[in-house]
Design a protein around this motif. Structure first.
Motif, PDB file in Angstrom:
ATOM      1  N   GLU A  64      41.914  46.749  42.278  1.00  0.00           N
ATOM      2  CA  GLU A  64      42.720  47.671  41.476  1.00  0.00           C
ATOM      3  C   GLU A  64      44.060  47.959  42.145  1.00  0.00           C
ATOM      4  N   VAL A  65      44.037  48.131  43.460  1.00  0.00           N
ATOM      5  CA  VAL A  65      45.294  48.392  44.162  1.00  0.00           C
ATOM      6  C   VAL A  65      46.204  47.166  44.101  1.00  0.00           C
ATOM      7  N   MET A  66      45.624  45.999  44.308  1.00  0.00           N
ATOM      8  CA  MET A  66      46.428  44.774  44.236  1.00  0.00           C
ATOM      9  C   MET A  66      47.021  44.593  42.840  1.00  0.00           C
ATOM     10  N   SER A  67      46.329  45.067  41.842  1.00  0.00           N
ATOM     11  CA  SER A  67      46.757  44.835  40.458  1.00  0.00           C
ATOM     12  C   SER A  67      47.783  45.856  39.974  1.00  0.00           C
ATOM     13  N   GLN A  68      48.099  46.832  40.815  1.00  0.00           N
ATOM     14  CA  GLN A  68      49.108  47.809  40.405  1.00  0.00           C
ATOM     15  C   GLN A  68      50.457  47.122  40.244  1.00  0.00           C
ATOM     16  N   GLN A  69      50.915  47.031  39.041  1.00  0.00           N
ATOM     17  CA  GLN A  69      52.208  46.398  38.745  1.00  0.00           C
ATOM     18  C   GLN A  69      52.255  44.923  39.115  1.00  0.00           C
ATOM     19  N   THR A  70      51.108  44.293  39.181  1.00  0.00           N
ATOM     20  CA  THR A  70      51.056  42.874  39.516  1.00  0.00           C
ATOM     21  C   THR A  70      50.065  42.173  38.594  1.00  0.00           C
ATOM     22  N   PRO A  71      50.481  41.108  37.902  1.00  0.00           N
ATOM     23  CA  PRO A  71      49.598  40.408  36.970  1.00  0.00           C
ATOM     24  C   PRO A  71      48.334  39.912  37.657  1.00  0.00           C
ATOM     25  N   VAL A  72      47.213  39.989  36.945  1.00  0.00           N
ATOM     26  CA  VAL A  72      45.908  39.644  37.499  1.00  0.00           C
ATOM     27  C   VAL A  72      45.858  38.217  38.038  1.00  0.00           C
ATOM     28  N   VAL A  73      46.479  37.285  37.356  1.00  0.00           N
ATOM     29  CA  VAL A  73      46.410  35.891  37.808  1.00  0.00           C
ATOM     30  C   VAL A  73      47.031  35.706  39.185  1.00  0.00           C
ATOM     31  N   ARG A  74      47.962  36.559  39.521  1.00  0.00           N
ATOM     32  CA  ARG A  74      48.560  36.450  40.845  1.00  0.00           C
ATOM     33  C   ARG A  74      47.690  37.113  41.895  1.00  0.00           C
ATOM     34  N   VAL A  75      46.870  38.068  41.463  1.00  0.00           N
ATOM     35  CA  VAL A  75      46.005  38.785  42.402  1.00  0.00           C
ATOM     36  C   VAL A  75      44.827  37.922  42.846  1.00  0.00           C
ATOM     37  N   LEU A  76      44.278  37.153  41.925  1.00  0.00           N
ATOM     38  CA  LEU A  76      43.036  36.423  42.162  1.00  0.00           C
ATOM     39  C   LEU A  76      42.917  35.730  43.526  1.00  0.00           C
ATOM     40  N   PRO A  77      43.803  34.798  43.864  1.00  0.00           N
ATOM     41  CA  PRO A  77      43.606  34.090  45.137  1.00  0.00           C
ATOM     42  C   PRO A  77      43.700  35.009  46.355  1.00  0.00           C
ATOM     43  N   ARG A  78      44.616  35.976  46.309  1.00  0.00           N
ATOM     44  CA  ARG A  78      44.747  36.874  47.464  1.00  0.00           C
ATOM     45  C   ARG A  78      43.527  37.766  47.598  1.00  0.00           C
ATOM     46  N   TRP A  79      42.974  38.170  46.482  1.00  0.00           N
ATOM     47  CA  TRP A  79      41.781  39.025  46.518  1.00  0.00           C
ATOM     48  C   TRP A  79      40.601  38.277  47.121  1.00  0.00           C
TER      49      TRP A  79
END
Length: 348
Positions: A64-79
């Motif tokens: 949820e924190v990673m997704s703040q103002q950041t599209p989910v597809v960009r979060v996936l690999p970093r998460w």
DNA sequence: AAGTCGGGGGA
DNA sequence: TCCCCAGACTT
């Protein structure tokens, strides 16, 4: 060079001025809407890893924190990498801040990474290494606001609460209030309105389904109403998708700003650290870029391509190095640059 | 209520 | 180019 773009749309009345905004919702319509959202979610939702049963409350909070103002597809690999490396709050709490920032990579708003680590420490020390389940306790954690607290409460703990993100607000505004756009900020009134809409059962599918609908179908720019499960009840669609005037909003300046340079500096630091981890010796240059000796210029040219381009980006933005020096000092004092200042070119 | 805080992809 | 994105925080 500097386009201080203060571009402004025509000043018109903001959405919140619309008198009929957020009307009471007919019980029958609401029941059918709830059924449609939950059903659509179960059939069409993306299978995101943090929605799997193996996801921990901590992993959900991180996402949820990673997704703040950041599209989910960009979060996936970093998460994925993040959770493999720091599966528990105490793991992240013990990590060097420099590693945390490097793992954050280019997700943007790197201060979120530092706040997440602060939150990890608070959870480890104050909550026995487990994510609190009360919205108040969550809300007290650094970097956790109304949205994130509600999301964790709903998705990690299964409690009935309204999760108000940009997607949920847009879908509800359109389908039940006939408004093209959400109000600019969440008022007490909108929150109460949205809370009353959450079904007694299937809260998770309701909240996640509205978010998913907003992300995949009822998008901000070009909604795909023909494939929307709410099309039959949607007040906005029934009205012919009227374009609603939006509040005047000036776009933030970018070119020439400290913010742009700060981003370039952070990228430079990431690239240099990555190169070092690959075993490439990154030579330290202590002179301003404008005063490099021949040897230093040669060393600069010999840097690995990503590092070299990152250095050049900083140089192009600030040939004299004065702003760079000041911003690096700021970044260090804010904890955003940790150890990695070595790769920069600080005047002295 | 308005400003500040990155970065990337799509229209 | 401009807009948008699972917002939070300060002023």
């Amino acid at each position: 060079m500097t386009h201080r773009s203060t571009h402004q749309q025509p000043a018109v009345s903001p959405v919140t001025d619309v008198p009929s905004a957020l009307p009471p919702v007919d019980a029958q319509v609401l029941a059918e809407t709830q059924r449609a959202v939950v059903g659509w979610y179960r059939a069409h939702a993306r299978d995101l890893p943090w929605r799997e049963s193996a996801a921990t409350a901590w992993s959900i909070l991180v996402c949820e924190v990673m997704s703040q103002q950041t599209p989910v597809v960009r979060v996936l690999p970093r998460w994925e990498a993040w959770m493999a490396r720091w599966p528990r709050p105490s793991d992240l709490a013990a990590a060097p801040a420099s590693e945390v920032l490097l793992a954050w990579d280019s997700l943007g708003y790197p201060r979120r990474a530092l706040r997440l680590q602060e939150t990890a420490r608070a959870i480890a020390e104050l909550h026995g290494d487990s994510v609190p389940d009360s919205e108040a306790a969550l809300r007290a954690l650094p970097g956790v606001g109304d949205y994130t607290a509600a999301a964790v409460t709903s998705f990690a703990h299964g409690q009935r609460t309204a999760v108000l993100d940009v997607n949920v607000r847009r879908v509800l505004a359109r389908s039940l209030a006939g408004l093209e756009h959400r109000p600019s900020s969440v008022s007490r009134r909108e929150r109460a309105w949205a809370e009353a809409l959450v079904p007694a059962e299937d809260h998770v599918e309701w909240n996640a389904g509205l978010m998913e609908l907003g992300a995949l179908v009822c998008t901000s720019r070009s909604p795909s109403c023909e494939q929307c499960p709410l099309a039959q009840h949607c007040v906005w669609l029934a009205a012919g998708r009227p374009a609603h005037p939006t509040a005047a909003r000036r776009t933030q300046a970018w070119a020439g700003t400290d913010r742009q340079l700060r981003g370039a500096i952070m990228r430079c630091l990431r690239e240099a650290s990555a190169a070092e981890q690959e075993g490439v010796p990154v030579r330290l240059l202590t002179a301003p870029l404008t005063e490099l000796t021949d040897d230093e210029a040669e060393a600069l040219a010999a840097l690995p391509a990503p590092v070299h381009s990152a250095v050049m980006a900083v140089r192009n933005l600030d040939a004299g190095g004065e702003r760079t020096a000041r911003l690096v000092a700021d970044l260090l004092s804010d904890g955003l640059a940790q150890r990695t200042d070595a790769a920069l070119h600080l005047p002295h």
